[in-house]
Design an enzyme around this catalytic site. Structure first.
Site, mmCIF file in Angstrom:
data_model
loop_
_atom_site.group_PDB
_atom_site.id
_atom_site.type_symbol
_atom_site.label_atom_id
_atom_site.label_comp_id
_atom_site.label_asym_id
_atom_site.label_seq_id
_atom_site.Cartn_x
_atom_site.Cartn_y
_atom_site.Cartn_z
ATOM 1 N N ALA A 110 15.293 0.661 -4.742
ATOM 2 C CA ALA A 110 14.190 -0.187 -5.190
ATOM 3 C C ALA A 110 13.809 -1.085 -4.030
ATOM 4 O O ALA A 110 14.567 -1.217 -3.063
ATOM 5 C CB ALA A 110 14.599 -1.034 -6.395
ATOM 6 N N VAL A 261 11.257 9.297 3.014
ATOM 7 C CA VAL A 261 11.087 9.712 4.407
ATOM 8 C C VAL A 261 11.840 11.012 4.649
ATOM 9 O O VAL A 261 13.024 11.138 4.291
ATOM 10 C CB VAL A 261 11.566 8.612 5.367
ATOM 11 C CG1 VAL A 261 11.645 9.134 6.801
ATOM 12 C CG2 VAL A 261 10.627 7.408 5.293
ATOM 13 N N HIS A 550 30.526 -1.036 -0.790
ATOM 14 C CA HIS A 550 30.257 -1.791 0.434
ATOM 15 C C HIS A 550 30.446 -0.925 1.681
ATOM 16 O O HIS A 550 31.120 -1.335 2.619
ATOM 17 C CB HIS A 550 31.192 -3.009 0.528
ATOM 18 C CG HIS A 550 30.995 -4.011 -0.551
ATOM 19 N ND1 HIS A 550 32.022 -4.832 -1.001
ATOM 20 C CD2 HIS A 550 29.907 -4.348 -1.278
ATOM 21 C CE1 HIS A 550 31.565 -5.620 -1.957
ATOM 22 N NE2 HIS A 550 30.281 -5.346 -2.144
ATOM 23 N N HIS A 593 31.517 -9.676 0.592
ATOM 24 C CA HIS A 593 30.409 -8.862 0.130
ATOM 25 C C HIS A 593 29.357 -8.884 1.231
ATOM 26 O O HIS A 593 29.283 -9.810 2.030
ATOM 27 C CB HIS A 593 29.873 -9.413 -1.190
ATOM 28 C CG HIS A 593 30.882 -9.331 -2.295
ATOM 29 N ND1 HIS A 593 30.702 -8.566 -3.418
ATOM 30 C CD2 HIS A 593 32.099 -9.914 -2.439
ATOM 31 C CE1 HIS A 593 31.757 -8.677 -4.207
ATOM 32 N NE2 HIS A 593 32.621 -9.491 -3.627
#
Length: 603
Positions: A110, A261, A550, A593
């Site tokens: 998004a 892309v 992560h 994070h």
């Protein structure tokens, strides 16, 4: 009239999915955390035209968002409850050290990227870890002291109120925060009862109250993390909120949505010259388009997406690229290598508390009533000395050091330069362990994954392995952009990782049965009373551990002699006008994070 103007702007944005009004100077592939940060910064110059190509939606314009399936984007307490349509949901290859399970690594799909779906935790790593980035690259601008001004520049920080300090334990040090930036950062105004009990139990086990979880200090402490939220109304502040919505009026900033892309196109190359990007090809609604670029292409498709873009464009390991049906144009064999990820484990117990986070998932009536409420992220970063005694740690480090060269070679996938780079990185990692200056694990108050679990109330303590030694890779397997790449984080490939993670879960168990949290304890549910030993817990982790979402490292910022993909200006080696700006450039993962690390500006 104001509402009508807003609607018109959103209509213009919708049209931008098929047309744009200028030839861009910069084309940014991916409107995620770093991509929108760069777009916002570049478009401050009215003489520079910036185009962002994003595969996902623009969720800020969704009508009645409070009541539809996208409401979790804005209501922090619903984080993760219904975001499958906003994530790439990358599937890993079967993980040989996790019982051959296929895991999911989530990444935001998004405008705003993973800041649309993450838990909003806005912490930073330990200063010595950033200093390693600078040391590896012989560039102090990538040290803690070099990066801190940009960390501060990125945020609009709202200090905790007197009530939050008194009742919630929030603390902050203003010298580590910014007050005039773009990302709204603050503290929640609601937290579950278990949070206070958890914090007090951790302190009773010997941890200190942290003065600030963003100060870069080695943490033998517990505190409440700041979050990327608007403290005035307790709503998420994503990268779209921070860097796009305020700039939506800029005529020199445009976005193409729902467009994937397929590759970067290249100018004809003369012998001895670097490769030069000519344009970017993308597919939208089944139609292929190509947009030219005047100055630079900036790749920001994420740790898994960015190497895919490079490889589909012919840049990477020539054998892998050719095997996928793509014509190689530049040999850069470290593309897609050095994949590192945090790995998630936990312990939980059935609780006698009246209110728990599980009710938001299990009780739809309660969830609907509580849409505006939010739970806080209390967290503690453990040092090696918190989970190992001196003898245990020295034995583990000695064993790791004895096989360090062999480990680096094994993880390098036959790339001699990368083997040198991995050796340097692993040496630095073990040195931080030796000095007790790395965050081994994050220990935090729940919730935990809730599938296949009896409907009841739980208190959970997460244990996230923050400094793994294992390395994996991700590569394309086809020239078809719709086919996901092969993703192999190689979890637990180094034996140190499973031992450290097991120790973290054992610590989480002790916290659950330490006063005052003990007062709410009914019985342990996971790993369960039938699994008391380290061997039992490690076996349980191999069957249950998951990605903490992560991943970093697949286009590492390192000297080319150490197998780097980009230099310290984030320019791809061998290409004159392509940079990579997302978490894939991080050569060694940090104990935090990642959102706060990627929303920075290097001028």
């Amino acid at each position: 009239m104001k509402v009508k103007q807003t609607a018109n702007l959103l209509a213009v944005l919708s049209l931008a999915t098929t047309v744009f009004s200028f030839t861009p100077d910069y084309v940014i592939i991916g409107g995620g955390t770093a991509g929108l940060t760069v777009a916002g910064r570049l478009s401050e110059n009215p003489h520079v035209n910036v185009l962002v190509i994003e595969s996902g939606l623009f969720v800020e314009d969704q009508p009645n968002v409070r009541f539809n399936s996208l409401r979790q984007v804005f209501v922090p307490g619903l984080t993760g409850t219904n975001s499958s349509n906003l994530t790439w949901g990358y599937k890993t290859t079967p993980q040989v050290n996790l019982n051959n399970r296929t895991l999911t690594v989530n990444a935001g799909k998004a405008l705003g990227g993973s800041t649309i779906i993450n838990s909003m935790i806005f912490t930073r790593g330990i200063s010595q870890q950033y200093d390693v980035w600078g040391t590896l690259n012989n560039d102090n601008t990538w040290s803690w002291d070099g990066l801190l001004p940009y960390f501060k520049k990125s945020e609009i920080f709202t200090p905790p109120t007197a009530e939050q300090v008194a009742n919630g334990g929030m603390q902050f040090d203003p010298s580590f925060h910014g007050f005039n930036g773009s990302v709204k950062v603050g503290y929640p105004n609601f937290y579950f009862p278990a949070s206070t009990l958890w914090r007090e139990s951790v302190i009773n086990l010997g941890w200190n109250a942290s003065p600030d979880l963003t100060n870069g200090a080695p943490q033998h402490s517990v505190g409440v993390s700041p979050d990327s939220l608007d403290a005035a109304n307790n709503t998420r502040c994503s990268a779209a909120c921070a860097f796009y919505v305020p700039n939506i009026h800029r005529p020199n900033l445009q976005v193409i949505l729902n467009a994937t892309v397929t590759r970067i196109t290249w100018k004809p190359q003369r012998p001895g010259q670097n490769l030069t990007a000519q344009g970017v090809e993308y597919v939208q609604n089944g139609v292929t388009h190509t947009v030219p670029v005047n100055k630079e292409v900036i790749v920001s498709a994420g740790t898994i997406g960015s190497p895919k873009v490079l490889e589909l464009s012919g840049v990477g390991n020539s054998s892998i690229i050719a095997g996928a049906g793509v014509k190689p144009v530049l040999s850069l064999p470290s593309v897609g290598e050095n994949l590192i990820d945090h790995i998630h484990g936990w312990a939980n117990a059935i609780t006698n508390l009246t209110l728990s986070k599980d009710l938001l998932v299990q009780n739809q009536t309660f969830s609907n009533e509580q849409l505006a409420l939010w739970f806080e992220n209390r967290t503690g970063i453990t040092l090696p000395s918190d989970v190992f005694n001196t003898s245990e740690l020295q034995t583990l480090l000695s064993q790791a050091n004895q096989t360090l060269s062999q480990t680096a070679e094994e993880f390098s996938n036959g790339n001699p330069a990368l083997a040198k780079g991995l050796l340097a990185i692993l040496e630095q990692t073990l040195n931080l362990y030796e000095q007790d200056e790395t965050g081994t694990l994050e220990i935090s108050a729940g919730p935990t994954p809730a599938s296949n679990r009896p409907v009841t109330k739980y208190t959970a303590v997460n244990a996230v392995l923050y400094a793994p030694l294992s390395r994996g890779r991700t590569h394309i397997t086809s020239s078809d952009v719709s086919i996901p790449p092969a993703v192999n984080p190689n979890y637990y490939a180094h034996p140190f990782d499973s031992v450290a993670h097991t120790a973290g879960v054992q610590l989480a168990r002790r916290i659950l049965q330490t006063a005052p949290l003990l007062s709410s304890f009914v019985q342990e549910f996971e790993p369960g009373v039938t699994r008391p030993t380290d061997e039992d817990v490690e076996e349980w982790l191999r069957a249950n551990a998951s990605s903490d979402n992560h991943p970093v490292g697949t286009a590492s910022m390192l000297p080319s002699s150490l197998g780097g993909v980009v230099d310290t200006k984030l320019r791809v080696y061998g290409i004159s006008n392509v940079r990579v700006v997302d978490a894939s450039i991080i050569p060694m993962i940090v104990s935090s994070h990642l959102a706060a690390d990627m929303i920075i500006n290097q001028s």
